[in-house]
Design a protein around this motif. Structure first.
Motif, mmCIF file in Angstrom:
data_model
loop_
_atom_site.group_PDB
_atom_site.id
_atom_site.type_symbol
_atom_site.label_atom_id
_atom_site.label_comp_id
_atom_site.label_asym_id
_atom_site.label_seq_id
_atom_site.Cartn_x
_atom_site.Cartn_y
_atom_site.Cartn_z
ATOM 1 N N ALA A 153 -21.497 -3.368 13.787
ATOM 2 C CA ALA A 153 -21.861 -2.004 13.400
ATOM 3 C C ALA A 153 -21.160 -0.990 14.294
ATOM 4 C CB ALA A 153 -23.379 -1.824 13.463
ATOM 5 N N ARG A 154 -21.050 -1.295 15.590
ATOM 6 C CA ARG A 154 -20.332 -0.408 16.509
ATOM 7 C C ARG A 154 -18.867 -0.292 16.121
ATOM 8 N NH1 ARG A 154 -20.729 -2.591 22.256
ATOM 9 N NH2 ARG A 154 -19.301 -0.840 22.598
ATOM 10 N N GLN A 155 -18.261 -1.416 15.766
ATOM 11 C CA GLN A 155 -16.858 -1.395 15.359
ATOM 12 C C GLN A 155 -16.670 -0.545 14.108
ATOM 13 O OE1 GLN A 155 -16.243 -5.688 15.057
ATOM 14 N NE2 GLN A 155 -14.839 -5.601 16.816
ATOM 15 N N VAL A 156 -17.537 -0.743 13.130
ATOM 16 C CA VAL A 156 -17.433 -0.010 11.867
ATOM 17 C C VAL A 156 -17.647 1.481 12.094
ATOM 18 C CG1 VAL A 156 -18.544 0.367 9.636
ATOM 19 C CG2 VAL A 156 -18.027 -1.957 10.383
ATOM 20 N N ALA A 157 -18.667 1.826 12.892
ATOM 21 C CA ALA A 157 -18.937 3.241 13.165
ATOM 22 C C ALA A 157 -17.749 3.887 13.878
ATOM 23 C CB ALA A 157 -20.205 3.377 14.000
ATOM 24 N N ALA A 158 -17.162 3.163 14.818
ATOM 25 C CA ALA A 158 -16.008 3.694 15.543
ATOM 26 C C ALA A 158 -14.816 3.864 14.610
ATOM 27 C CB ALA A 158 -15.640 2.762 16.697
ATOM 28 N N GLU B 171 -13.666 6.991 1.844
ATOM 29 C CA GLU B 171 -14.729 7.033 0.839
ATOM 30 C C GLU B 171 -14.698 5.788 -0.044
ATOM 31 O OE1 GLU B 171 -17.260 9.209 0.539
ATOM 32 O OE2 GLU B 171 -16.489 9.983 2.436
ATOM 33 N N SER B 172 -13.490 5.302 -0.347
ATOM 34 C CA SER B 172 -13.359 4.117 -1.201
ATOM 35 C C SER B 172 -13.835 2.851 -0.506
ATOM 36 C CB SER B 172 -11.890 3.937 -1.631
ATOM 37 O OG SER B 172 -11.447 5.057 -2.365
ATOM 38 N N SER B 173 -13.913 2.896 0.827
ATOM 39 C CA SER B 173 -14.304 1.698 1.580
ATOM 40 C C SER B 173 -15.774 1.706 1.974
ATOM 41 C CB SER B 173 -13.452 1.597 2.854
ATOM 42 O OG SER B 173 -13.735 2.676 3.739
ATOM 43 N N ARG B 174 -16.477 2.775 1.665
ATOM 44 C CA ARG B 174 -17.895 2.847 2.054
ATOM 45 C C ARG B 174 -18.748 1.914 1.203
ATOM 46 N NH1 ARG B 174 -18.713 6.581 5.865
ATOM 47 N NH2 ARG B 174 -17.373 8.439 5.967
ATOM 48 N N SER B 175 -19.848 1.470 1.800
ATOM 49 C CA SER B 175 -20.768 0.568 1.101
ATOM 50 C C SER B 175 -22.165 1.158 1.123
ATOM 51 C CB SER B 175 -20.774 -0.808 1.767
ATOM 52 O OG SER B 175 -21.757 -1.635 1.168
ATOM 53 N N ASP B 176 -22.847 1.049 -0.009
ATOM 54 C CA ASP B 176 -24.231 1.519 -0.075
ATOM 55 C C ASP B 176 -25.205 0.357 -0.284
ATOM 56 O OD1 ASP B 176 -23.507 0.847 -2.618
ATOM 57 O OD2 ASP B 176 -24.014 2.777 -3.540
ATOM 58 N N PHE C 147 -13.716 -2.710 6.457
ATOM 59 C CA PHE C 147 -12.369 -2.585 6.988
ATOM 60 C C PHE C 147 -11.347 -3.118 5.995
ATOM 61 C CE2 PHE C 147 -13.575 -2.629 11.803
ATOM 62 C CZ PHE C 147 -14.051 -1.342 11.664
ATOM 63 N N THR C 148 -11.716 -4.176 5.298
ATOM 64 C CA THR C 148 -10.787 -4.782 4.336
ATOM 65 C C THR C 148 -10.457 -3.810 3.207
ATOM 66 O OG1 THR C 148 -11.676 -6.982 4.810
ATOM 67 C CG2 THR C 148 -10.424 -6.718 2.754
ATOM 68 N N LYS C 149 -11.480 -3.132 2.674
ATOM 69 C CA LYS C 149 -11.243 -2.171 1.593
ATOM 70 C C LYS C 149 -10.417 -0.986 2.097
ATOM 71 C CE LYS C 149 -15.403 -3.112 -1.156
ATOM 72 N NZ LYS C 149 -16.673 -2.516 -1.681
ATOM 73 N N PHE C 150 -10.695 -0.524 3.313
ATOM 74 C CA PHE C 150 -9.931 0.606 3.850
ATOM 75 C C PHE C 150 -8.460 0.234 3.991
ATOM 76 C CE2 PHE C 150 -8.045 3.041 7.298
ATOM 77 C CZ PHE C 150 -8.351 4.331 6.921
ATOM 78 N N ARG C 151 -8.216 -0.937 4.556
ATOM 79 C CA ARG C 151 -6.820 -1.352 4.721
ATOM 80 C C ARG C 151 -6.129 -1.528 3.376
ATOM 81 N NH1 ARG C 151 -6.375 -6.045 6.292
ATOM 82 N NH2 ARG C 151 -8.537 -6.697 6.523
ATOM 83 N N ARG C 152 -6.870 -1.986 2.375
ATOM 84 C CA ARG C 152 -6.273 -2.139 1.046
ATOM 85 C C ARG C 152 -5.837 -0.787 0.487
ATOM 86 N NH1 ARG C 152 -9.988 -5.210 -1.282
ATOM 87 N NH2 ARG C 152 -11.194 -3.492 -2.188
ATOM 88 N N GLU C 153 -6.663 0.243 0.681
ATOM 89 C CA GLU C 153 -6.295 1.581 0.207
ATOM 90 C C GLU C 153 -5.097 2.138 0.974
ATOM 91 O OE1 GLU C 153 -7.530 3.292 -2.355
ATOM 92 O OE2 GLU C 153 -8.820 1.585 -2.849
ATOM 93 N N THR D 87 -5.473 0.669 11.555
ATOM 94 C CA THR D 87 -5.430 -0.453 10.605
ATOM 95 C C THR D 87 -5.163 -1.779 11.306
ATOM 96 O OG1 THR D 87 -3.096 0.078 10.156
ATOM 97 C CG2 THR D 87 -4.748 0.968 8.648
ATOM 98 N N ASP D 88 -4.316 -1.768 12.363
ATOM 99 C CA ASP D 88 -4.079 -3.014 13.101
ATOM 100 C C ASP D 88 -5.362 -3.493 13.774
ATOM 101 O OD1 ASP D 88 -1.459 -2.964 12.376
ATOM 102 O OD2 ASP D 88 -0.648 -2.467 14.355
ATOM 103 N N THR D 89 -6.102 -2.552 14.351
ATOM 104 C CA THR D 89 -7.353 -2.928 15.017
ATOM 105 C C THR D 89 -8.377 -3.394 13.994
ATOM 106 O OG1 THR D 89 -6.884 -1.230 16.681
ATOM 107 C CG2 THR D 89 -9.084 -2.167 16.672
ATOM 108 N N MET D 90 -8.422 -2.724 12.852
ATOM 109 C CA MET D 90 -9.341 -3.157 11.792
ATOM 110 C C MET D 90 -9.009 -4.566 11.317
ATOM 111 S SD MET D 90 -9.887 0.179 9.354
ATOM 112 C CE MET D 90 -10.903 1.569 9.842
ATOM 113 N N THR D 91 -7.725 -4.871 11.235
ATOM 114 C CA THR D 91 -7.306 -6.202 10.789
ATOM 115 C C THR D 91 -7.820 -7.268 11.742
ATOM 116 O OG1 THR D 91 -5.313 -5.315 9.754
ATOM 117 C CG2 THR D 91 -5.308 -7.653 10.265
ATOM 118 N N ARG D 92 -7.689 -7.005 13.037
ATOM 119 C CA ARG D 92 -8.179 -7.966 14.025
ATOM 120 C C ARG D 92 -9.707 -8.052 13.994
ATOM 121 N NH1 ARG D 92 -4.831 -9.741 18.093
ATOM 122 N NH2 ARG D 92 -2.664 -9.041 17.950
ATOM 123 N N ALA D 93 -10.368 -6.913 13.869
ATOM 124 C CA ALA D 93 -11.832 -6.915 13.859
ATOM 125 C C ALA D 93 -12.387 -7.629 12.633
ATOM 126 C CB ALA D 93 -12.350 -5.479 13.909
ATOM 127 N N GLY D 94 -11.626 -7.645 11.565
ATOM 128 C CA GLY D 94 -12.110 -8.259 10.336
ATOM 129 C C GLY D 94 -11.772 -9.725 10.196
#
Length: 503
Positions: free
Chosen positions: A75-80, A362-367, A376-382, A407-414
C-alpha cells in the motif's frame, strides 16, 4: 533453555549491542537511484533483482505473521507511486484535467485560437502593406473583380432553376451580388442611315456587362469579410445552411485573392507594391491552411450546424474522441500537433502532456474492496502506449527521465516471482506453526518472528541495508552483526511477540 542459551550467546558476542549506524551502507544501485528519485520504496529483492530474495519476499506476502505488514508495504508503494505521478502532472500543468471531454475542448479551443491569431496578424500586416499601395494608387480603382464575377456566374449556373429552397436563395443572392460587382458600358448608337423600312441600317450589339474595378480599400474590406465567412465567423449569403455558406465563402475568398494577384502582374510601381503585399498576405493564408490541413486540424473534425431545427453548431468529432485520438496519434502526427501548440498555445500543450499522465493514472485505479489504490501493471500498460512518442508529444528529456524512473520502479515493485497464488504455502505455514506450539513454544515464536521482522524491515532504508548484510555477507561475523542490528532495531516488536509466546 533454548531461548536463554540464545540470549547468552548474543550477549557474549555483543550482537544485541550492535547499532544500525555501525553497519556500512552498500553502494547505491541504479534501481535504488530510480526508487529514491520516484519516491517509491523497494524491497531488497525488488531493488537488486535477486530472484532468491524476491522468492523469499513474495512468500512473506503469503505467511500469516507477515502478510499484513507486506500488504501495508505494498500500500505504501502504491500510494507513493500515485503521489509521484500526480506530482509530475502538476509540474507540467496546474490545470487538473483528467476528463477527456475537457482536454478535447481545450485542444479545439487552441486550434481556433491559433487560426484566429494568424488571421489577426495577417490583417494587421495587410493594413500596413496595402497602405503603401493606397498611397500610390489613391482613389484609382486597381482591383478588378474578374475572378469573383466568374465564380458568381458558376454559382448561379449550379443553383439556378433548382427546385430547392437553399438553391433558389443562393441563385437569387448571387445574381444580386453579381450586379453590384459588374458594370455595363455605354452602348454604341445605331447607324444614322435608315433602311426603306425606317429602321437603322446597323443595330449594334447590346453592351456586355464586365467586372467592375474597386479601390484597394474597398477590395480589402470585401476580402476581409469573405475571409471571416470562410472561417465560419461571418457569412456572405443569408438564410441558408451555414455549412453551404462556408463552402461558397471559401470559393469566393479564393477568387478575390486571384483578383489581387492579377492586379499585381504589371510592371508599374502600384503593381510592384501590390505584389509584395499579396505575397505577405498569401504566406499568412498558407499558414492558416497549414493548420487546417495539419494533424491538429484533422484531429478535431469539422464544425456542422443543425440549420433546420436547433441552429446549434457541433463538431463531427466529440471532445472525448479528440482526447482518445490525441493519445493514439502516430509519432509524426504528435510531432506536428506539438509544433503548432508550442508556437500558438503553449499552455494547452502542457495541459495535454499532463492529461497523458493523469489519464494513465485514472485508468490504473481500482475500486475493488481490499484492492490497492492503483495497479502498477495497468499504469505501465497505459504509459507503454505513448512511451515511443513522448518526445514527439513535447516531453523534455528531464520529464521523460522522471517518467522512466517511475515506470522502472513500478516494474520492479510489481515483480511477483515465486508467488504461490494457490495459498498453499500460507496454509502449510499456519498448520506447521500450530503443531509446533504443542511441541516447542519457542520454535513457534521463531517461526512467527522471522517473517514478521523481515517484512517490517523490507521497506525501511535501515532495514533493507541490514537485511542485505544478513543475506549477502560472506562471513558469519558480518552476518551476525547485521542480525544483531536487526534485533536492536526491531527489539520491541520481537520482545512483544516473545512475551506473548511464553504466556
Amino acid at each position: 533453555m533454548q531461548g536463554k542459551a540464545c540470549s547468552a550467546a548474543c550477549c557474549r558476542t555483543g550482537l544485541s549491542l550492535t547499532r544500525p549506524s555501525q553497519i556500512r551502507t552498500p553502494p547505491v544501485t541504479e534501481a535504488a537511484r530510480a526508487s529514491r528519485a520516484s519516491g517509491i520504496p523497494l524491497t531488497i529483492g525488488q531493488e537488486t533483482g535477486n530472484k532468491s530474495l524476491q522468492f523469499f519476499e513474495n512468500r512473506l506476502r503469503e505467511l500469516f505473521p507477515s502478510k499484513g505488514t507486506a500488504m501495508e508495504d505494498e500500500a505504501r508503494q502504491v500510494a507513493a507511486g500515485a503521489k509521484r505521478v500526480d506530482e509530475l502532472a502538476s509540474q507540467l500543468s496546474q490545470q487538473n484535467i483528467a476528463d477527456p471531454e475537457a482536454i478535447g475542448n481545450r485542444l479545439r479551443g487552441a486550434y481556433n485560437e491559433a487560426v484566429g491569431k494568424i488571421a489577426a496578424a495577417r490583417d494587421t500586416n495587410a493594413a500596413s502593406d496595402y497602405g503603401k499601395v493606397r498611397a500610390l494608387a489613391g482613389t484609382k480603382p486597381v482591383i478588378k473583380y474578374q475572378n469573383v464575377t466568374d465564380e458568381l456566374r458558376k454559382i448561379i449556373d449550379e443553383n439556378g432553376n433548382v427546385p430547392a429552397g437553399d438553391a433558389s436563395k443562393i441563385a437569387k443572392q448571387a445574381r444580386s451580388l453579381l450586379e453590384k460587382l459588374t458594370e455595363t458600358p455605354a452602348g454604341e448608337k445605331p447607324s444614322p442611315i435608315l433602311l426603306p423600312s425606317g429602321k437603322p441600317a446597323r443595330i449594334p450589339e447590346p453592351p456586355t456587362p464586365s467586372a467592375r474595378a474597386a479601390t484597394v480599400s474597398d477590395a480589402m474590406k470585401t476580402r476581409t469579410a469573405w475571409g471571416k465567412a470562410a472561417r465560419r465567423t461571418g457569412n456572405i449569403f443569408e438564410d441558408i445552411d451555414p455549412n453551404a455558406n462556408q463552402v461558397l465563402a471559401k470559393r469566393l475568398f479564393s477568387a478575390i485573392n486571384r483578383d489581387f494577384d492579377a492586379a499585381s502582374s504589371d510592371n508599374t510601381p502600384i503593381a510592384k507594391a501590390l505584389r509584395e503585399a499579396n505575397t505577405n498576405y498569401a504566406k499568412a493564408s498558407k499558414s492558416i491552411e497549414f493548420i487546417e490541413q495539419s494533424a491538429l486540424g484533422k484531429l478535431l473534425g469539422k464544425d456542422v450546424t443543425d440549420a433546420a431545427f436547433t441552429g446549434e453548431t457541433f463538431s463531427t468529432k466529440a471532445p472525448e474522441l479528440i482526447a482518445k485520438r490525441y493519445l493514439t496519434m502516430q509519432p509524426s502526427q504528435a510531432a506536428q500537433v506539438t509544433s503548432i501548440l508550442r508556437e500558438h498555445a503553449p499552455g494547452v500543450l502542457q495541459d495535454a502532456k499532463a492529461y497523458a499522465l493523469r489519464n494513465a493514472l485514472e485508468s490504473s485505479r481500482s475500486d475493488l474492496p481490499g484492492a490497492p489504490e492503483m495497479s502498477f501493471t495497468k499504469f505501465r500498460r497505459e504509459i507503454d502506449r505513448i512511451e515511443p512518442k513522448l518526445s514527439d508529444m513535447g516531453f523534455t528529456s528531464a520529464e521523460i527521465r522522471d517518467i522512466k524512473d517511475v515506470t522502472d520502479t513500478m516494474t520492479r515493485a510489481g515483480d511477483r516471482v515465486g508467488a504461490n497464488w494457490s495459498g498453499t504455502t500460507a496454509a502449510a505455514h499456519m498448520l506447521g506453526t500450530g503443531a509446533a506450539m504443542f511441541a516447542s513454544p519457542m520454535s513457534a515464536a521463531a517461526s512467527i518472528i522471522t517473517p514478521y521482522v523481515a517484512s517490517k524491515a523490507l521497506l525501511t532504508e535501515q532495514g533493507r541495508d541490514l537485511l542485505k548484510k544478513a543475506y549477502g555477507a560472506g562471513k558469519p561475523a558480518a552476518r551476525n552483526a547485521a542480525l544483531g542490528a536487526l534485533r536492536s532495531l526491531y527489539g520491541s516488536s520481537m520482545s512483544d511477540l516473545n512475551d506473548r509466546s511464553n504466556q
